[in-house]
Design a protein around this motif. Sequence first.
Motif, PDB file in Angstrom:
ATOM      1  N   ARG A  97      70.840 -86.228  24.666  1.00 47.86           N
ATOM      2  CA  ARG A  97      71.316 -85.835  25.914  1.00 47.86           C
ATOM      3  C   ARG A  97      71.412 -84.696  26.677  1.00 47.86           C
ATOM      4  NH1 ARG A  97      74.471 -89.876  24.055  1.00 47.86           N
ATOM      5  NH2 ARG A  97      76.251 -88.399  23.862  1.00 47.86           N
ATOM      6  N   LEU A  98      71.239 -84.201  27.634  1.00 44.59           N
ATOM      7  CA  LEU A  98      70.847 -82.696  28.168  1.00 44.59           C
ATOM      8  C   LEU A  98      71.923 -82.713  28.851  1.00 44.59           C
ATOM      9  CD1 LEU A  98      66.966 -82.514  28.525  1.00 44.59           C
ATOM     10  CD2 LEU A  98      67.993 -82.342  26.501  1.00 44.59           C
ATOM     11  N   TYR A  99      72.749 -81.493  28.441  1.00 44.07           N
ATOM     12  CA  TYR A  99      73.856 -80.608  29.426  1.00 44.07           C
ATOM     13  C   TYR A  99      73.967 -78.650  29.515  1.00 44.07           C
ATOM     14  CZ  TYR A  99      76.154 -84.852  27.952  1.00 44.07           C
ATOM     15  OH  TYR A  99      76.487 -86.035  27.673  1.00 44.07           O
ATOM     16  N   PRO A 100      73.768 -78.906  31.237  1.00 41.74           N
ATOM     17  CA  PRO A 100      74.100 -77.436  30.915  1.00 41.74           C
ATOM     18  C   PRO A 100      75.523 -76.906  30.548  1.00 41.74           C
ATOM     19  CG  PRO A 100      74.488 -78.788  33.377  1.00 41.74           C
ATOM     20  CD  PRO A 100      73.988 -79.848  32.430  1.00 41.74           C
ATOM     21  N   ILE A 101      75.075 -75.792  30.114  1.00 44.64           N
ATOM     22  CA  ILE A 101      76.889 -74.989  29.996  1.00 44.64           C
ATOM     23  C   ILE A 101      76.715 -74.200  31.177  1.00 44.64           C
ATOM     24  CG2 ILE A 101      77.635 -73.558  28.918  1.00 44.64           C
ATOM     25  CD1 ILE A 101      75.844 -73.779  26.341  1.00 44.64           C
ATOM     26  N   ALA A 102      78.036 -74.767  31.966  1.00 49.11           N
ATOM     27  CA  ALA A 102      78.551 -73.799  32.926  1.00 49.11           C
ATOM     28  C   ALA A 102      79.814 -73.483  33.464  1.00 49.11           C
ATOM     29  CB  ALA A 102      78.214 -75.572  34.252  1.00 49.11           C
ATOM     30  N   ARG A 103      80.868 -73.288  31.778  1.00 49.47           N
ATOM     31  CA  ARG A 103      81.882 -73.191  31.697  1.00 49.47           C
ATOM     32  C   ARG A 103      81.563 -71.791  31.055  1.00 49.47           C
ATOM     33  NH1 ARG A 103      87.094 -74.276  29.057  1.00 49.47           N
ATOM     34  NH2 ARG A 103      85.942 -75.696  27.946  1.00 49.47           N
ATOM     35  N   TYR A 104      81.695 -71.175  31.568  1.00 52.43           N
ATOM     36  CA  TYR A 104      82.324 -69.770  30.603  1.00 52.43           C
ATOM     37  C   TYR A 104      82.273 -68.895  31.421  1.00 52.43           C
ATOM     38  CZ  TYR A 104      77.950 -68.377  33.622  1.00 52.43           C
ATOM     39  OH  TYR A 104      77.345 -68.090  34.458  1.00 52.43           O
ATOM     40  N   SER A 105      82.899 -67.233  30.938  1.00 53.49           N
ATOM     41  CA  SER A 105      83.940 -65.854  31.134  1.00 53.49           C
ATOM     42  C   SER A 105      82.832 -64.920  30.725  1.00 53.49           C
ATOM     43  CB  SER A 105      84.661 -65.942  30.919  1.00 53.49           C
ATOM     44  OG  SER A 105      85.589 -65.762  29.599  1.00 53.49           O
ATOM     45  N   TRP A 106      82.940 -63.689  31.370  1.00 52.95           N
ATOM     46  CA  TRP A 106      82.610 -62.194  30.926  1.00 52.95           C
ATOM     47  C   TRP A 106      83.500 -61.254  31.198  1.00 52.95           C
ATOM     48  CZ3 TRP A 106      80.345 -58.841  33.842  1.00 52.95           C
ATOM     49  CH2 TRP A 106      80.569 -58.790  35.161  1.00 52.95           C
ATOM     50  N   ILE A 107      82.868 -60.416  30.459  1.00 57.18           N
ATOM     51  CA  ILE A 107      83.483 -58.905  30.995  1.00 57.18           C
ATOM     52  C   ILE A 107      82.599 -57.732  30.774  1.00 57.18           C
ATOM     53  CG2 ILE A 107      84.291 -58.752  28.502  1.00 57.18           C
ATOM     54  CD1 ILE A 107      86.826 -57.475  29.351  1.00 57.18           C
ATOM     55  N   ASP A 108      82.521 -56.431  31.410  1.00 57.54           N
ATOM     56  CA  ASP A 108      81.724 -55.620  31.422  1.00 57.54           C
ATOM     57  C   ASP A 108      82.315 -54.765  30.293  1.00 57.54           C
ATOM     58  OD1 ASP A 108      80.557 -52.664  31.375  1.00 57.54           O
ATOM     59  OD2 ASP A 108      79.999 -53.039  33.235  1.00 57.54           O
ATOM     60  N   GLU A 109      82.041 -53.968  28.659  1.00 56.78           N
ATOM     61  CA  GLU A 109      83.036 -52.993  28.352  1.00 56.78           C
ATOM     62  C   GLU A 109      82.081 -51.846  28.226  1.00 56.78           C
ATOM     63  OE1 GLU A 109      83.299 -55.119  24.272  1.00 56.78           O
ATOM     64  OE2 GLU A 109      85.265 -56.544  25.473  1.00 56.78           O
ATOM     65  N   ASN A 110      81.572 -51.610  29.493  1.00 59.80           N
ATOM     66  CA  ASN A 110      80.757 -50.165  29.358  1.00 59.80           C
ATOM     67  C   ASN A 110      79.415 -50.375  28.812  1.00 59.80           C
ATOM     68  OD1 ASN A 110      82.953 -49.119  30.931  1.00 59.80           O
ATOM     69  ND2 ASN A 110      84.054 -48.599  28.706  1.00 59.80           N
ATOM     70  N   SER A 111      79.485 -50.075  27.605  1.00 61.47           N
ATOM     71  CA  SER A 111      78.267 -49.370  26.604  1.00 61.47           C
ATOM     72  C   SER A 111      77.695 -51.562  26.899  1.00 61.47           C
ATOM     73  CB  SER A 111      78.375 -49.094  25.721  1.00 61.47           C
ATOM     74  OG  SER A 111      79.332 -49.615  24.418  1.00 61.47           O
ATOM     75  N   LYS A 112      78.187 -51.949  26.556  1.00 61.82           N
ATOM     76  CA  LYS A 112      77.946 -53.844  26.092  1.00 61.82           C
ATOM     77  C   LYS A 112      78.472 -54.378  26.919  1.00 61.82           C
ATOM     78  CE  LYS A 112      79.364 -53.339  22.457  1.00 61.82           C
ATOM     79  NZ  LYS A 112      79.928 -52.559  20.974  1.00 61.82           N
ATOM     80  N   ILE A 113      78.790 -56.107  27.213  1.00 60.18           N
ATOM     81  CA  ILE A 113      78.709 -57.509  28.146  1.00 60.18           C
ATOM     82  C   ILE A 113      79.038 -57.738  27.165  1.00 60.18           C
ATOM     83  CG2 ILE A 113      78.224 -58.563  29.911  1.00 60.18           C
ATOM     84  CD1 ILE A 113      78.431 -55.809  30.671  1.00 60.18           C
TER      85      ILE A 113
END
Length: 203
Positions: A97-113
Motif C-alpha cells: 500500500r502506498l501512503y503520501p506523508i502529509a504531516r510534518y513541520s519545519w524550522i529555519d535555523e539560519n544555516s540549515k533547515i
Amino acid sequence: LASRADLSCSLSKSIITTRVTATVLTITEVITVIFSMTSDEKQSEESQLNALQHNNVTKGNIAYYYAHGSPKNGPAWDGDPSPRLLERSSSSPKQKRLYPIARYSWIDENSKIRIYVPFEPSSIDLQKDDIKLEWTTTSLKMIWNLPDSVHTLRIPKLYDSIENAVFRLKSDKVVITLKKPTGMDHKWYDLKKELETSSESSS
C-alpha cells in the motif's frame, strides 16, 4: 564266460542309463517346481495389486491402502512418510500500500533547515534501514519502505537551494537536516516553492 561278461556289461549299462534318466527327471522336476512357484508368486502380486486398486477406487482417499498407492499423475510412494515437495507454483509478490506523508513541520535555523516527520511507534515499526533519502540541490524525497506499505514525502521544488541533506531516526519522528549553501544563510519563508504553471512559464 563270454555270455556272463556280456550280461554283466549290459546290466552295468542299464544301471547307468537308469541313473542318468533319474537324474534328468529330478532336474526337470526341480525346474517345473521353480516355474510353478514363480507363476504362483506373480498371480499373488497381481491379485494384491487388483485388490489395492479396487480399494482405492471404491473408498477414495479414506481407503486403508490409499497412502501405499501411487496416483497416475504423481510419483510412486517410496515408503517414506515424511512430506515432500511435489511442485512449486509461482506466485506474484504482494502489492504494498502506498501512503503520501502529509504531516510534518519545519524550522529555519539560519544555516540549515530542519524538517520533523512524526510517526506512531505503536503502528509503524520504522528502522533506519527502512528509510531512504534522495535529494538534489532543489528537491527532496524521503521513502519509508515497510514490509506491507510505502510512505513517501516528496518536495519537488524547495524554497531555495541546498548543498546537503541527511536524516536521523528518533523514537517517534524522523528529523531531516537540509544544509544551505555556504554564505547563503538568508531566511526561508516556506519549505517549498510553488511550481510555475505552463501559462506563467510561457509569459
